[in-house]
Scaffold this motif. Structure first.
Motif, PDB file in Angstrom:
ATOM      1  N   THR A 170       6.086  19.032 -39.707  1.00 60.23           N
ATOM      2  CA  THR A 170       6.627  17.947 -38.799  1.00 60.23           C
ATOM      3  C   THR A 170       5.662  16.904 -38.859  1.00 60.23           C
ATOM      4  O   THR A 170       4.486  16.880 -38.743  1.00 60.23           O
ATOM      5  CB  THR A 170       6.791  18.975 -37.296  1.00 60.23           C
ATOM      6  N   SER A 171       6.449  15.637 -38.490  1.00 62.84           N
ATOM      7  CA  SER A 171       5.844  14.397 -38.492  1.00 62.84           C
ATOM      8  C   SER A 171       4.728  14.526 -37.286  1.00 62.84           C
ATOM      9  O   SER A 171       5.426  14.868 -36.275  1.00 62.84           O
ATOM     10  CB  SER A 171       6.825  13.550 -38.566  1.00 62.84           C
ATOM     11  N   GLN A 172       3.944  13.778 -37.302  1.00 63.59           N
ATOM     12  CA  GLN A 172       2.896  13.467 -36.178  1.00 63.59           C
ATOM     13  C   GLN A 172       3.756  12.868 -35.057  1.00 63.59           C
ATOM     14  O   GLN A 172       3.388  13.439 -33.707  1.00 63.59           O
ATOM     15  CB  GLN A 172       1.792  12.532 -36.791  1.00 63.59           C
ATOM     16  N   HIS A 173       4.581  11.854 -35.094  1.00 58.05           N
ATOM     17  CA  HIS A 173       5.339  11.517 -34.314  1.00 58.05           C
ATOM     18  C   HIS A 173       6.130  12.303 -33.491  1.00 58.05           C
ATOM     19  O   HIS A 173       6.088  12.334 -32.162  1.00 58.05           O
ATOM     20  CB  HIS A 173       6.145  10.264 -34.588  1.00 58.05           C
TER      21      HIS A 173
END
Length: 349
Positions: A170-173
């Protein structure tokens, strides 16, 4: 009936004891505010003002949840015959002194163990070592003192590793956004359990004072009066609302650099351990538990990033709390005796 006519029945020393106990509860609130909100403030999920208000409200609510810990303090640590009014007053004063000293230096020590150490120390001075119920102290205080931060650390580590596994792709954002919201819930849970465990220590001491004044029976199934619960919940909430910024800085910034995901893991672990301990009537330190949880999360995140010098300083304070508060309480008992017994004053003169 006791609750309806209490103001007319209280002696002067008992009134002083109750007032000083509530002052301690207030100092417990501002001293231990960091336990619940340091992580959520340091990650900027909530502003300090909003976090303190939330913590104060949930501390108040948590104090009404159960009375298991209060009963442990009231009947499981010292012999009821040794717990005189002066012993209880000296114990509370000793705890307040330790609270103020550690708050001033920004050391997140345990208010709970300061109070228990004060009670044990004053009881020993009053009636000797046999006045302490050592089995209760060992099982309900000492073992939880050692095991609870370890449990918090292990659980924090496991929660953090589980999060790494679940959100590896999953993306950090997206992770930051998700845990930015989830940390509000974990901080609320931590605040609630703090009130559930910590406010009960003062409830137990006031109840013990009422037993010593023969206003409550010294039975195994001791009753915690409603007015005691309400008073202690209010005092702790007021103390929490005043903040404890020195210790918040230590807890939130000087152990590891926290992000919302780390704050959530630490708070979830800490709240779980405290809730379980409260259900078993164990007087754990919320300071120890959340500190251990933060270190566990820090190890999972980056072992080299953990500031171990801070850990050494904190552990040293933890080890000193029980004996230091006991010594201060013992000294306070001598002073109180001289103030309340003219014969003792005459001997000193």
């Amino acid at each position: 009936m006791v609750e309806m006519h209490l103001p007319h029945a209280l002696g002067a020393l008992l009134i002083v004891t109750i007032v000083v106990a509530l002052i301690f509860d207030f100092t417990n609130g501002f001293h231990d505010t960091a336990n619940a909100i340091a992580t959520v403030v340091s990650t900027r999920v909530l502003s300090p003002q909003v976090a303190v208000i939330m913590c104060a409200v949930l501390n108040f609510a948590g104090a009404f949840y159960s009375t298991n810990v209060a009963k442990t303090i009231a009947k499981g640590l010292v012999d009821a015959h040794a717990a005189t009014q002066t012993v209880i007053l000296a114990a509370i004063v000793g705890a307040i002194v330790w609270n103020v000293v550690t708050w001033y230096f920004g050391i997140p020590s345990s208010s709970s163990h300061a109070l228990i150490g004060g009670l044990v120390g004053a009881a020993i001075v009053q009636a000797g070592f046999h006045a302490v119920l050592w089995d209760g102290v060992l099982s309900k205080v000492v073992l939880p003192m050692v095991l609870s931060p370890i449990a918090g650390g292990l659980l924090g580590f496991l929660i953090m590793m589980l999060i790494f596994m679940l959100f590896a792709r999953t993306s950090q954002h997206k992770v930051t956004f998700l845990f930015h919201n989830l940390q509000r819930l974990s901080a609320a849970a931590m605040s609630f359990t703090h009130g559930q465990n910590d406010a009960q220590k003062t409830m137990g001491v006031i109840t013990l004072a009422l037993v010593a004044n023969h206003m409550l029976p010294a039975s195994k199934d001791i009753h915690i009066p409603t007015w005691v619960i309400f008073s202690c919940a209010t005092a702790m909430a007021a103390g929490t609302a005043s903040g404890g910024w020195r210790i918040i800085k230590t807890m939130g910034q000087r152990i590891i650099r926290l992000e919302p995901v780390h704050g959530f893991a630490a708070e979830a672990a800490g709240a779980s351990v405290i809730f379980a301990a409260s259900a078993m009537g164990m007087a754990v330190s919320t300071t120890h538990v959340i500190s251990g949880s933060i270190f566990g999360v820090g190890v999972a995140k980056n072992l080299a990033g953990v500031r171990w010098n801070t850990a050494q300083r904190m552990v040293a304070a933890w080890c000193l709390t029980l004996p230091s508060a006991a010594v201060v309480a013992g000294a306070c008992l001598f002073v109180i005796r001289m103030m309340t017994h003219p014969a003792a004053v005459a001997v000193v003169k």
